[in-house]
Design an enzyme around this catalytic site. Structure first.
Site, mmCIF file in Angstrom:
data_model
loop_
_atom_site.group_PDB
_atom_site.id
_atom_site.type_symbol
_atom_site.label_atom_id
_atom_site.label_comp_id
_atom_site.label_asym_id
_atom_site.label_seq_id
_atom_site.Cartn_x
_atom_site.Cartn_y
_atom_site.Cartn_z
ATOM 1 N N HIS A 192 18.804 3.347 -31.519
ATOM 2 C CA HIS A 192 19.451 3.191 -30.024
ATOM 3 C C HIS A 192 18.258 2.470 -29.317
ATOM 4 O O HIS A 192 17.331 2.126 -29.614
ATOM 5 C CB HIS A 192 19.486 4.452 -30.574
ATOM 6 C CG HIS A 192 18.087 5.148 -29.406
ATOM 7 N ND1 HIS A 192 17.433 5.721 -30.636
ATOM 8 C CD2 HIS A 192 17.660 6.150 -28.777
ATOM 9 C CE1 HIS A 192 16.513 6.374 -30.366
ATOM 10 N NE2 HIS A 192 16.894 6.685 -29.450
ATOM 11 N N HIS A 230 17.136 3.717 -26.526
ATOM 12 C CA HIS A 230 15.914 3.753 -25.897
ATOM 13 C C HIS A 230 14.401 3.211 -26.737
ATOM 14 O O HIS A 230 14.422 2.863 -27.094
ATOM 15 C CB HIS A 230 15.528 5.953 -26.083
ATOM 16 C CG HIS A 230 16.348 6.378 -25.265
ATOM 17 N ND1 HIS A 230 17.340 7.234 -26.093
ATOM 18 C CD2 HIS A 230 17.500 6.501 -24.523
ATOM 19 C CE1 HIS A 230 17.596 7.811 -25.001
ATOM 20 N NE2 HIS A 230 17.649 7.767 -24.423
ATOM 21 N N ASP A 239 11.367 3.421 -26.507
ATOM 22 C CA ASP A 239 10.278 4.031 -27.851
ATOM 23 C C ASP A 239 10.932 2.977 -28.537
ATOM 24 O O ASP A 239 10.412 3.652 -30.012
ATOM 25 C CB ASP A 239 9.352 5.497 -27.094
ATOM 26 C CG ASP A 239 11.070 6.641 -27.889
ATOM 27 O OD1 ASP A 239 12.276 6.228 -26.990
ATOM 28 O OD2 ASP A 239 10.979 7.298 -28.234
ATOM 29 N N HIS A 240 12.321 2.554 -28.781
ATOM 30 C CA HIS A 240 12.220 1.973 -30.779
ATOM 31 C C HIS A 240 12.429 1.272 -30.516
ATOM 32 O O HIS A 240 13.054 0.169 -31.492
ATOM 33 C CB HIS A 240 13.875 2.951 -30.824
ATOM 34 C CG HIS A 240 13.508 4.416 -30.369
ATOM 35 N ND1 HIS A 240 13.783 5.278 -32.046
ATOM 36 C CD2 HIS A 240 13.162 5.751 -30.017
ATOM 37 C CE1 HIS A 240 13.239 6.338 -31.929
ATOM 38 N NE2 HIS A 240 13.390 6.757 -30.821
ATOM 39 N N HIS A 295 22.526 11.936 -30.407
ATOM 40 C CA HIS A 295 21.239 11.956 -29.533
ATOM 41 C C HIS A 295 22.021 11.832 -28.270
ATOM 42 O O HIS A 295 23.292 11.986 -28.184
ATOM 43 C CB HIS A 295 20.896 10.854 -29.810
ATOM 44 C CG HIS A 295 18.963 10.759 -29.282
ATOM 45 N ND1 HIS A 295 17.991 11.938 -29.169
ATOM 46 C CD2 HIS A 295 18.800 9.808 -28.840
ATOM 47 C CE1 HIS A 295 17.061 11.581 -27.946
ATOM 48 N NE2 HIS A 295 17.027 9.960 -28.040
ATOM 49 N N ASP A 307 16.950 8.926 -33.196
ATOM 50 C CA ASP A 307 16.675 10.689 -32.840
ATOM 51 C C ASP A 307 17.065 11.561 -32.715
ATOM 52 O O ASP A 307 19.177 10.803 -32.515
ATOM 53 C CB ASP A 307 15.684 10.539 -31.030
ATOM 54 C CG ASP A 307 15.104 9.567 -31.144
ATOM 55 O OD1 ASP A 307 14.178 9.144 -31.504
ATOM 56 O OD2 ASP A 307 14.135 9.131 -29.930
ATOM 57 N N HIS A 359 7.450 11.583 -35.611
ATOM 58 C CA HIS A 359 8.622 11.226 -33.439
ATOM 59 C C HIS A 359 7.850 12.610 -32.143
ATOM 60 O O HIS A 359 8.862 12.777 -31.582
ATOM 61 C CB HIS A 359 9.770 11.266 -33.550
ATOM 62 C CG HIS A 359 10.637 10.215 -32.156
ATOM 63 N ND1 HIS A 359 10.692 11.636 -30.794
ATOM 64 C CD2 HIS A 359 10.582 9.390 -31.221
ATOM 65 C CE1 HIS A 359 11.264 11.054 -30.090
ATOM 66 N NE2 HIS A 359 11.205 10.051 -30.277
HETATM 67 ZN ZN LIG Z 1 12.746 8.058 -29.154
HETATM 68 ZN ZN LIG Z 2 15.634 8.674 -28.048
#
Ligand SMILES: [Zn+2]
Ligand SMILES: [Zn+2]
Length: 264
Positions: free
Chosen positions: A66, A68, A70-71, A146, A171, A229
């Site tokens: 996805h 976000h 951090d990915h 998510h 997530d 995570h």
């Molecule tokens: Zn994340």
């Molecule tokens: Zn996320």
């Protein structure tokens, strides 16, 4: 004959969105035979690959769960590095709608297209999609729940008599119905951002607890569970492990730089 080919996963990042000096954001490198598949690409993933001596040039497939940061915030840097080092072979990206537009915008402002083709394969938050990777692995994107469109990924061997599989689920909130699609998985990676004490926070932010990850592993009849995570609030993960092991004993905590075998 030396038996079955290697099937293992290198953990490059085990943290979540808020940066902490003791963890990197999400990324795994899946190795099967000659295939190298990167799953998620948080900031610093390129440096983690270099740090652990994992060859960047062999990666031809990247899966993004996805959008976000951090990915996937490590992706523009990694794609640019390949351009600078003269890559010509195509790079396949399995990702939600939006990634193609984002990358094109970035590269249009930084001197034009890459010197190699980017091939986009769009995932869907509403249905399962399947792709065959170089005739060796079956890749499925699995809708999870998510705050924005997100999928997990399931990788199964195609050519072996006794099939083996690895799932990457992050997530997501606790999603019991997921077990149906994961049934019999050899190694399940499932996010465990929080411990049970903060279940309300997990629900509010679209995440899972360590216990919930273990419940999914149990319901999926998985052979092994790997959790990661972790929220920035946790300095260590003893409680996560204790909580998960109470439900599903074959649980390990994802440690950066370590390699986990998908099957024995
Ligand atoms: Zn994340
Ligand atoms: Zn996320």
């Amino acid at each position: 004959m030396s038996g079955v080919p290697p099937f293992e996963v290198h953990v490059l990042g085990s943290g979540s969105a808020t940066p902490v000096p003791w963890r990197n954001p999400s990324s795994h490198l899946l190795v099967y035979n000659q295939l190298r598949i990167l799953i998620d690409c948080g900031e610093g993933t390129q440096m983690q690959l270099l740090r652990y001596g994992l060859k960047l040039g062999r990666i031809d497939h990247i899966c993004i769960t996805h959008l976000h940061g951090d990915h996937y915030f490590g992706l523009p840097g990694l794609l640019t590095a390949w351009h600078l080092t003269g890559r010509t072979k195509p790079l396949h990206l399995y990702a939600p709608a939006g990634l193609e537009e984002l990358l094109q915008l970035i590269f249009s402002h930084s001197g034009g297209p890459m010197g190699y083709p980017l091939v986009f394969h769009q995932t869907s938050p509403h249905q399962v999609h399947e792709w065959e990777i170089e005739g060796q692995l079956l890749l499925k994107s699995l809708p999870i729940a998510h705050r924005i469109p997100t999928t997990g990924f399931l990788f199964s061997t195609l050519l072996e008599e006794k099939k083996a599989s690895y799932a990457y689920i992050s997530d997501t909130v606790y999603l019991p119905e997921l077990a149906r699609n994961l049934y019999g998985v050899d190694l399940l990676y499932h996010e465990a951002t929080f411990t049970e004490e903060l279940e309300h926070k997990a629900i509010a932010t679209g995440h899972s607890t360590a216990r919930q990850a273990a419940l999914i592993a149990q319901a999926s009849n998985a052979s092994q569970l790997l959790i990661g995570h972790f929220s920035a609030r946790y300095k260590d993960t003893f409680e996560h492990l204790e909580e998960a092991v109470a439900v599903f004993s074959a649980t390990s905590v994802a440690e950066e730089g370590r390699c986990y075998k998908v099957r024995d």
